[in-house]
Write a protein that holds these residues in place. Structure first.
Motif, PDB file in Angstrom:
ATOM      1  N   SER A  65       0.834  -1.210   0.000  1.00  7.44           N
ATOM      2  CA  SER A  65       0.000   0.000   0.000  1.00  7.44           C
ATOM      3  C   SER A  65       0.868   1.259   0.000  1.00  7.44           C
ATOM      4  CB  SER A  65      -0.950   0.008   1.198  1.00  7.44           C
ATOM      5  OG  SER A  65      -0.223   0.088   2.400  1.00  7.44           O
ATOM      6  N   GLN A  66       2.045   1.173   0.610  1.00 10.75           N
ATOM      7  CA  GLN A  66       2.944   2.323   0.603  1.00 10.75           C
ATOM      8  C   GLN A  66       3.457   2.592  -0.805  1.00 10.75           C
ATOM      9  OE1 GLN A  66       5.574   0.972   3.700  1.00 10.75           O
ATOM     10  NE2 GLN A  66       4.667   2.421   5.129  1.00 10.75           N
ATOM     11  N   PHE A  67       3.756   1.537  -1.549  1.00 10.51           N
ATOM     12  CA  PHE A  67       4.171   1.726  -2.936  1.00 10.51           C
ATOM     13  C   PHE A  67       3.075   2.411  -3.741  1.00 10.51           C
ATOM     14  CE2 PHE A  67       7.457  -1.807  -2.652  1.00 10.51           C
ATOM     15  CZ  PHE A  67       8.523  -0.972  -2.907  1.00 10.51           C
ATOM     16  N   GLN A  68       1.842   2.007  -3.520  1.00 10.61           N
ATOM     17  CA  GLN A  68       0.730   2.617  -4.246  1.00 10.61           C
ATOM     18  C   GLN A  68       0.614   4.101  -3.913  1.00 10.61           C
ATOM     19  OE1 GLN A  68      -2.341  -0.065  -2.937  1.00 10.61           O
ATOM     20  NE2 GLN A  68      -2.010  -1.481  -4.643  1.00 10.61           N
ATOM     21  N   SER A  69       0.738   4.454  -2.650  1.00 12.12           N
ATOM     22  CA  SER A  69       0.674   5.861  -2.250  1.00 12.12           C
ATOM     23  C   SER A  69       1.839   6.655  -2.831  1.00 12.12           C
ATOM     24  CB  SER A  69       0.696   5.983  -0.728  1.00 12.12           C
ATOM     25  OG  SER A  69      -0.444   5.404  -0.178  1.00 12.12           O
ATOM     26  N   LEU A  70       3.022   6.034  -2.812  1.00 17.07           N
ATOM     27  CA  LEU A  70       4.197   6.716  -3.357  1.00 17.07           C
ATOM     28  C   LEU A  70       4.091   6.901  -4.866  1.00 17.07           C
ATOM     29  CD1 LEU A  70       6.981   5.061  -1.194  1.00 17.07           C
ATOM     30  CD2 LEU A  70       6.255   7.456  -1.128  1.00 17.07           C
ATOM     31  N   ASP A  71       3.461   5.956  -5.546  1.00 13.44           N
ATOM     32  CA  ASP A  71       3.251   6.113  -6.989  1.00 13.44           C
ATOM     33  C   ASP A  71       2.394   7.343  -7.277  1.00 13.44           C
ATOM     34  OD1 ASP A  71       4.761   3.873  -7.617  1.00 13.44           O
ATOM     35  OD2 ASP A  71       3.024   2.553  -7.848  1.00 13.44           O
ATOM     36  N   VAL A  72       1.366   7.544  -6.462  1.00 23.18           N
ATOM     37  CA  VAL A  72       0.502   8.718  -6.621  1.00 23.18           C
ATOM     38  C   VAL A  72       1.299   9.994  -6.349  1.00 23.18           C
ATOM     39  CG1 VAL A  72      -1.510   9.935  -5.685  1.00 23.18           C
ATOM     40  CG2 VAL A  72      -1.627   7.467  -6.108  1.00 23.18           C
ATOM     41  N   GLU A  73       2.082   9.990  -5.256  1.00 23.32           N
ATOM     42  CA  GLU A  73       2.906  11.162  -4.946  1.00 23.32           C
ATOM     43  C   GLU A  73       3.871  11.468  -6.078  1.00 23.32           C
ATOM     44  OE1 GLU A  73       4.890  11.582  -1.150  1.00 23.32           O
ATOM     45  OE2 GLU A  73       3.429  10.193  -0.263  1.00 23.32           O
ATOM     46  N   TYR A  74       4.462  10.438  -6.641  1.00 25.23           N
ATOM     47  CA  TYR A  74       5.424  10.629  -7.723  1.00 25.23           C
ATOM     48  C   TYR A  74       4.747  11.248  -8.951  1.00 25.23           C
ATOM     49  CZ  TYR A  74       9.191   9.827 -11.014  1.00 25.23           C
ATOM     50  OH  TYR A  74      10.195  10.015 -11.946  1.00 25.23           O
ATOM     51  N   MET A  75       3.586  10.727  -9.304  1.00 23.51           N
ATOM     52  CA  MET A  75       2.882  11.257 -10.481  1.00 23.51           C
ATOM     53  C   MET A  75       2.475  12.720 -10.265  1.00 23.51           C
ATOM     54  SD  MET A  75       3.215   9.057 -12.722  1.00 23.51           S
ATOM     55  CE  MET A  75       2.314   9.961 -13.947  1.00 23.51           C
ATOM     56  N   ARG A  76       2.080  13.050  -9.049  1.00 18.96           N
ATOM     57  CA  ARG A  76       1.750  14.454  -8.755  1.00 18.96           C
ATOM     58  C   ARG A  76       2.984  15.331  -8.879  1.00 18.96           C
ATOM     59  NH1 ARG A  76      -2.331  13.212  -3.761  1.00 18.96           N
ATOM     60  NH2 ARG A  76      -4.150  12.799  -5.064  1.00 18.96           N
ATOM     61  N   ALA A  77       4.122  14.802  -8.439  1.00 16.58           N
ATOM     62  CA  ALA A  77       5.375  15.556  -8.557  1.00 16.58           C
ATOM     63  C   ALA A  77       5.765  15.728 -10.022  1.00 16.58           C
ATOM     64  CB  ALA A  77       6.485  14.848  -7.789  1.00 16.58           C
ATOM     65  N   VAL A  78       5.510  14.709 -10.840  1.00 18.31           N
ATOM     66  CA  VAL A  78       5.796  14.812 -12.272  1.00 18.31           C
ATOM     67  C   VAL A  78       4.906  15.884 -12.894  1.00 18.31           C
ATOM     68  CG1 VAL A  78       5.583  13.613 -14.495  1.00 18.31           C
ATOM     69  CG2 VAL A  78       6.671  12.463 -12.552  1.00 18.31           C
ATOM     70  N   GLU A  79       3.632  15.858 -12.550  1.00 21.19           N
ATOM     71  CA  GLU A  79       2.693  16.836 -13.102  1.00 21.19           C
ATOM     72  C   GLU A  79       3.065  18.270 -12.741  1.00 21.19           C
ATOM     73  OE1 GLU A  79      -1.036  15.509 -11.531  1.00 21.19           O
ATOM     74  OE2 GLU A  79      -1.252  13.927 -13.029  1.00 21.19           O
ATOM     75  N   SER A  80       3.621  18.447 -11.551  1.00 14.01           N
ATOM     76  CA  SER A  80       3.994  19.802 -11.130  1.00 14.01           C
ATOM     77  C   SER A  80       5.477  20.088 -11.367  1.00 14.01           C
ATOM     78  CB  SER A  80       3.654  20.003  -9.651  1.00 14.01           C
ATOM     79  OG  SER A  80       4.413  19.121  -8.853  1.00 14.01           O
ATOM     80  N   ALA A  81       6.168  19.174 -12.019  1.00 13.28           N
ATOM     81  CA  ALA A  81       7.594  19.316 -12.352  1.00 13.28           C
ATOM     82  C   ALA A  81       8.454  19.533 -11.098  1.00 13.28           C
ATOM     83  CB  ALA A  81       7.799  20.431 -13.366  1.00 13.28           C
ATOM     84  N   ASP A  82       8.073  18.883 -10.004  1.00 14.18           N
ATOM     85  CA  ASP A  82       8.800  18.986  -8.730  1.00 14.18           C
ATOM     86  C   ASP A  82       9.845  17.866  -8.669  1.00 14.18           C
ATOM     87  OD1 ASP A  82       9.722  19.109  -6.130  1.00 14.18           O
ATOM     88  OD2 ASP A  82       7.718  19.278  -5.238  1.00 14.18           O
TER      89      ASP A  82
END
Length: 88
Positions: A23-40
Motif C-alpha cells: 500500500s505504501q508503494f501505491q501511495s508513493l506512486d501517486v505522490e510521484y505522479m503528482r510531482a511529475v505533473e507539477s515538475a517537482d
C-alpha cells in the motif's frame, strides 16, 4: 525444544514485509505522479529514495540473525509501522 528454521522464518518475514509495503508503494506512486505533473524534481527524488528503501528492507540473509527475536528486530517499524504479528 524446537528447531528454528532460519530460512523459512526469513522468508515468512520477507513476505509479511512485502504485504505491508504494498500500500505504501501505491501511495508513493501517486505522490510521484503528482510531482511529475507539477515538475517537482525534488519530490520525485524523495519518492524514488523512499521506494528504494522499501525495496531494500527485504534484502537480508539468514546470516543476519540467529534467534527469532533478532529476526523480528529486522522489521523496519519506521517504514512499515509496528510489527503486527506479535503473539500475546
Amino acid at each position: 525444544m524446537f528447531n528454528f528454521n532460519k530460512e523459512k522464518a526469513a522468508n515468512t518475514l520477507k513476505h509479511r514485509m512485502r504485504v505491508y509495503r504494498k500500500s505504501q508503494f501505491q501511495s508513493l506512486d501517486v505522490e510521484y505522479m503528482r510531482a511529475v505533473e507539477s515538475a517537482d524534481t525534488t519530490k520525485q527524488s524523495e519518492v524514488v529514495a523512499q521506494k528504494q528503501h522499501l525495496r531494500d528492507i527485504t534484502n537480508f540473509t539468514t546470516e543476519s540473525f540467529e534467534t527469532r527475536d533478532e529476526l523480528l528486530s529486522l522489521w523496519d517499524s519506521g517504514s512499515l509501522g509496528e510489527y503486527p504479528y506479535i503473539e500475546q
